[in-house]
Design an enzyme around this catalytic site. Sequence first.
Site, PDB file in Angstrom:
ATOM      1  N   GLU B  76     111.499 -12.207  23.688  1.00 19.05           N
ATOM      2  CA  GLU B  76     111.488 -12.988  24.909  1.00 19.05           C
ATOM      3  C   GLU B  76     110.704 -14.272  24.667  1.00 19.05           C
ATOM      4  O   GLU B  76     111.462 -15.312  25.132  1.00 19.05           O
ATOM      5  CB  GLU B  76     110.548 -12.137  25.864  1.00 19.05           C
ATOM      6  CG  GLU B  76     111.371 -11.012  26.714  1.00 19.05           C
ATOM      7  CD  GLU B  76     111.401  -9.761  25.753  1.00 19.05           C
ATOM      8  OE1 GLU B  76     110.661  -9.643  24.839  1.00 19.05           O
ATOM      9  OE2 GLU B  76     112.377  -8.890  26.012  1.00 19.05           O
ATOM     10  N   HIS B 145     108.010  -1.322  34.742  1.00 16.15           N
ATOM     11  CA  HIS B 145     109.555  -1.505  35.031  1.00 16.15           C
ATOM     12  C   HIS B 145     110.027  -1.942  36.290  1.00 16.15           C
ATOM     13  O   HIS B 145     111.214  -1.876  36.572  1.00 16.15           O
ATOM     14  CB  HIS B 145     110.208  -0.552  34.198  1.00 16.15           C
ATOM     15  CG  HIS B 145     110.212  -0.297  32.819  1.00 16.15           C
ATOM     16  ND1 HIS B 145     109.235   0.030  31.946  1.00 16.15           N
ATOM     17  CD2 HIS B 145     111.181  -0.511  31.773  1.00 16.15           C
ATOM     18  CE1 HIS B 145     109.235  -0.161  30.646  1.00 16.15           C
ATOM     19  NE2 HIS B 145     110.761  -0.281  30.713  1.00 16.15           N
TER      20      HIS B 145
END
Lengths: 326, 343
Positions: B76, B145
């Site tokens: 990321e 999540h």
Amino acid sequence: MADNLGPDGETLLGIYRRAALLKANDERSRKVITTGRLMMPYYSYRGQEIIPSALCASLTDEDYLVTIYRGIHDMLAKGMPLNDLWAEIAGRTGGTCKGKGGPMHLTYPKKGIMVTTGIVGSSMPIANGLAWGAQLSGDGRVAVATFGDGASNIGAFHEALNLAAVWKLPVVFVCQNNLYGEHTTYEKATAAKRVADRAVSYDIPGVRVDGNDPVEMYRASREAVDRARAGEGPTLIEAMTFRFHGHVFGDADGYMDKAQKAAAVAADPVPRLRARLIAEGIADEARLTAIEAEIDAAIDAAVEHALASPLPGLAELTTDVYGEAA
Amino acid sequence: MSEAMMDTRPAAVKPKQATILEAINAALADAMADDDTVLVLGEDVADPEEGGVVGVTKGLSTRFGDKRVRSTPIAEQAIIGAAIGASLVGYKPVAEIMLMNFTTVAMDMIVNHAAKLRYMSGGQTHVPIVIRTMTGTGMSSGGQHSDYLEAWFAHTAGMKVVAPSNPADAYGLMRAAIDDPDPVLFIENLPNYWLKGDAAEAGHVVPLGKARIAQDGRDITIVSYSRTLTETLSALKAIEQAGISAEIIDLRTLSPWDEDTVLASVAKTGRLLVAHEAVEKHGLGAEIAAVASNRLFGKLKAPVARLGAPYTPVPFSKSLEDAYAPNAKRIAETVIAICKQQD
Ligand SMILES: Cc1ncc(C[n+]2csc(CCOP(=O)(O)OP(=O)(O)O)c2C)c(N)n1
Ligand SMILES: [Mg+2]
């Protein structure tokens, strides 16, 4: 030299011009702080001047540079004008960032100096993006990220090298290994014997050179830059060097090995290059003295210009947070 | 033919319908077709990798080539770094960070770099990137999540934050975000991807910073966004049955948020509830509530109220997850309780 990789005499002299400028500028910076004329966080690069001086001999103004808090040597070598630099580190209106960046965030896109980061390791992922832009545009530009040995232990280094390798980006990673990350020695913090060896994991060339030797540094940089420009992908250069002073100005460097430091200072690479130019007949004493006098005068003028420049008006506080939507 | 008659032409064909997922896909495709500098990058975004884990970027790499639409390693920081760098030299990258919780490992790139380079460079550079990310409870995804972390980004000067609740806004906000000169975090709700609504016309732009009045009303203003806005609309029937007329504002852009629209509405209704899926404490609701209370002190008929998730991680078990985010029932109950308070 047996091959044609150089550097030739003119190039070596160019490297010295930069190195002499960087050395004098560091000495002046510390003096200006010591005498109380200026207060700023200052990360001396004294001892590391040859690395960017030789590197930039192979770069054009259009090539990109992302450097770090200890990076004023990189910026000056890449061509940042002294006036813009000094006004910025003094926090004045005429500074390259209008006084809003300071010594850790100098930016000068006109010479490709796109980002200066104060975060260890963060130069590399952004240099990849600049290189991606160059790859997409096909404009032949190369992006360079500089960083320290300590930065090779942070995740961003590994993420960036991997992406650069799989995307074959025109980027050169230049690790300036000064044997310390803040107060901690290289050996204590770094599992790899050599930072350059870490390139193996990413299947890219990794070379360790004496960063204080202008010929070695020039050749390694040139090869890496040529490779990148030719579309052959990234290179990791580990340039061995030494930081003559503490991590940040005011740090008494009690953690540094005295003998190691004394030996490094005795082998100061800038006077060494100077002596070499004379010995090889590339320039004589008079010419070099004239170059140095010119540098001193330019720094004098830049310091005085900076300190005479006004501080930014308070309207600057809230501008440049956002641009205008089209 | 009189103008009145023109207005009574046969009920026009119902506008084309689209899901939010299709709307975002169309916005990306139209932006890429209109502007060669628009790029897409992220994990699995290209077609050989199936155009993203839920298919938001499907078709783009086939149509625009794998140079402009690039699947990335699972890295990321490298993704956002690449987007930032390319944006500094003339490109408009749209980077996908698959789930909002994964922005945590790219926070340095987002907060220290994307958000600040314009300011720290004195305006010499700027970072026109979009960071698309999805999130939301309701999928049994548990604690890492599903989080709504918008307050972190809204708290960072230099960032803009957007969260659409319907297909037309999703399209229009994406087009605005891509052309915006600054970094925009674009929050997509996972369960709402398949929500249908009127499709936007090609080129439709919803300017950033402008809220939408989703429902006119007199007694209370409800400010919400993303999935919680959908829940608020579902709560309307119960609210009306209680004899309350609610004005519902879809904030759409969370930073900078549309103070004018919200304050004008609260000035009219005298009551405000801010509802969002994120944890209530220290959430975006606190900012809106503080501004409204400060500016409209003395005009309010009831204390300004917030409704958000409890101060816990998102739980897994269905019974707990269902109780976590404000739903239509809780929104209706809260609104009724506020309006019953005597001034
Ligand atoms: C992410 C992050 N962690 C810690 C710091 C504090 N810090 C600043 S410089 C530095 C040492 C870095 O060493 P190295 O990468 O070898 O570069 P050098 O300073 O020696 O040039 C540290 C720990 C920081 N700026 N960023
Ligand atoms: Mg170091």
